[in-house]
Design a protein around this motif. Structure first.
Motif, PDB file in Angstrom:
ATOM      1  N   ALA A  38     -14.437 -22.787   6.984  1.00 18.19           N
ATOM      2  CA  ALA A  38     -14.468 -22.651   8.582  1.00 18.19           C
ATOM      3  C   ALA A  38     -13.100 -23.185   8.921  1.00 18.19           C
ATOM      4  O   ALA A  38     -12.526 -22.369   9.456  1.00 18.19           O
ATOM      5  CB  ALA A  38     -15.222 -23.951   8.821  1.00 18.19           C
ATOM      6  N   HIS A  39     -12.317 -23.904   8.138  1.00 13.61           N
ATOM      7  CA  HIS A  39     -10.870 -24.246   8.242  1.00 13.61           C
ATOM      8  C   HIS A  39     -10.189 -22.897   8.349  1.00 13.61           C
ATOM      9  O   HIS A  39      -9.489 -22.601   8.930  1.00 13.61           O
ATOM     10  CB  HIS A  39     -10.288 -25.247   7.632  1.00 13.61           C
ATOM     11  CG  HIS A  39     -10.524 -26.633   8.128  1.00 13.61           C
ATOM     12  ND1 HIS A  39      -9.975 -27.188   9.022  1.00 13.61           N
ATOM     13  CD2 HIS A  39     -11.617 -27.640   7.502  1.00 13.61           C
ATOM     14  CE1 HIS A  39     -10.337 -28.433   9.385  1.00 13.61           C
ATOM     15  NE2 HIS A  39     -11.252 -28.732   8.441  1.00 13.61           N
ATOM     16  N   ALA A  41     -11.228 -19.824   8.365  1.00 11.77           N
ATOM     17  CA  ALA A  41     -11.561 -18.781   9.472  1.00 11.77           C
ATOM     18  C   ALA A  41     -11.128 -19.071  10.694  1.00 11.77           C
ATOM     19  O   ALA A  41     -10.406 -18.355  11.469  1.00 11.77           O
ATOM     20  CB  ALA A  41     -13.000 -18.639   9.500  1.00 11.77           C
ATOM     21  N   ASN A  42     -10.800 -20.618  11.047  1.00 10.67           N
ATOM     22  CA  ASN A  42     -10.011 -20.860  12.142  1.00 10.67           C
ATOM     23  C   ASN A  42      -8.691 -21.019  12.046  1.00 10.67           C
ATOM     24  O   ASN A  42      -7.941 -21.336  13.053  1.00 10.67           O
ATOM     25  CB  ASN A  42     -10.626 -22.217  12.690  1.00 10.67           C
ATOM     26  CG  ASN A  42     -12.249 -22.056  13.206  1.00 10.67           C
ATOM     27  OD1 ASN A  42     -12.583 -20.981  13.473  1.00 10.67           O
ATOM     28  ND2 ASN A  42     -12.797 -23.020  12.718  1.00 10.67           N
ATOM     29  N   ASN A  43      -8.159 -20.802  10.969  1.00 15.62           N
ATOM     30  CA  ASN A  43      -6.604 -20.615  10.602  1.00 15.62           C
ATOM     31  C   ASN A  43      -5.954 -21.979  10.922  1.00 15.62           C
ATOM     32  O   ASN A  43      -4.882 -22.140  11.562  1.00 15.62           O
ATOM     33  CB  ASN A  43      -6.237 -19.548  11.540  1.00 15.62           C
ATOM     34  CG  ASN A  43      -4.757 -18.787  10.893  1.00 15.62           C
ATOM     35  OD1 ASN A  43      -4.573 -19.323   9.709  1.00 15.62           O
ATOM     36  ND2 ASN A  43      -3.834 -18.538  11.569  1.00 15.62           N
ATOM     37  N   THR A  44      -6.725 -23.082  10.618  1.00 18.63           N
ATOM     38  CA  THR A  44      -5.961 -24.492  11.009  1.00 18.63           C
ATOM     39  C   THR A  44      -5.145 -24.821   9.699  1.00 18.63           C
ATOM     40  O   THR A  44      -5.068 -23.956   8.872  1.00 18.63           O
ATOM     41  CB  THR A  44      -7.107 -25.536  10.875  1.00 18.63           C
ATOM     42  OG1 THR A  44      -7.565 -25.504   9.492  1.00 18.63           O
ATOM     43  CG2 THR A  44      -8.193 -25.325  11.687  1.00 18.63           C
TER      44      THR A  44
END
Ligand code: B4P
Length: 184
Positions: A38-39, A41-44
């Protein structure tokens, strides 16, 4: 039995089973692999940091993983129980988990080991086709499982329940639930 850790080689079906078990047991499914993806995919910032570890099949450094899990376990929905999928993955992470839980008077109730032959999981993972599901990376993940994760089974000793993870998904869920019931 609501504080449960799922252990098994990559592709053993931990994530698949955790989704069903989470509904049946009414506790959240906490997957470190899903949290990392998820990180990414969200480019954090964390996602940019960990992408290369996932893509190459290496474990993400413990300090990053442990902190992420500590924060997740502090969320209110995890207070009454959880299914940990993919964490801990080495004895160091298990020691940190023990400290996080004991600081609030909690402890692990059971560790479920998913038993499955390596040939079977290679086939499953190649069929799934995630970016880290190519043969070289799968082999590296298996080696890391043998050297770093399998020692958890001795670490947790009598808390470990071994379940045959080959067969229909629903049958395996039933095996886990019945093994957990037998323990209470
Ligand atoms: P994970 O996301 O944990 O992935 P996994 O071990 O490959 O998968 P899992 O066992 O959950 O199998 P699944 O249900 O998906 O880890 C990925 C990466 O994240 C690691 O390599 C590492 O880099 C990093 N990471 C994660 N946790 C970490 C930690 N604690 N510390 C450091 N790094 C960490 O099932 C696989 C496939 O099989 C699916 O396609 C599914 O549909 C199929 N399947 C499932 N059950 C089946 C059955 N009974 N029969 C047939 N097919 C089945």
């Amino acid at each position: 039995m609501t504080r449960v850790v799922l252990v098994g080689p990559p592709g053993a079906g931990k994530g698949t089973q955790a989704t069903a078990l989470s509904e049946q047991l009414g506790v959240p499914h906490i997957s470190t692999g899903d949290l990392f993806r998820a990180h990414i995919a969200n480019n954090t910032e964390l996602g940019q940091d960990v992408r290369r570890y996932l893509d190459s099949g290496q474990l993400v450094p413990d300090e990053v993983t442990n902190e992420m899990v500590r924060e997740r376990l502090e969320e209110p929905d995890a207070r009454a129980g959880f299914l940990l999928d993919g964490f801990p993955r080495n004895v160091g992470q298990a020691e940190v988990l023990g400290k996080i839980l004991s600081s609030t008077g909690q402890a692990i109730d059971a560790v479920v080991e998913f038993k499955v032959d390596e040939d079977v999981v290679v086939k499953r993972l190649l069929a799934r086709g995630r970016t880290d599901d190519n043969e070289d990376v799968i082999r590296r993940r298996q080696e890391i499982y043998r050297s770093e994760t399998a020692p958890l089974l001795s670490y947790y000793g009598d808390s470990v329940i071994t379940v045959d993870a080959v067969g229909e998904v629903g049958d395996i869920t039933e095996r886990v639930l019945s093994a957990l019931r037998d323990r209470t």
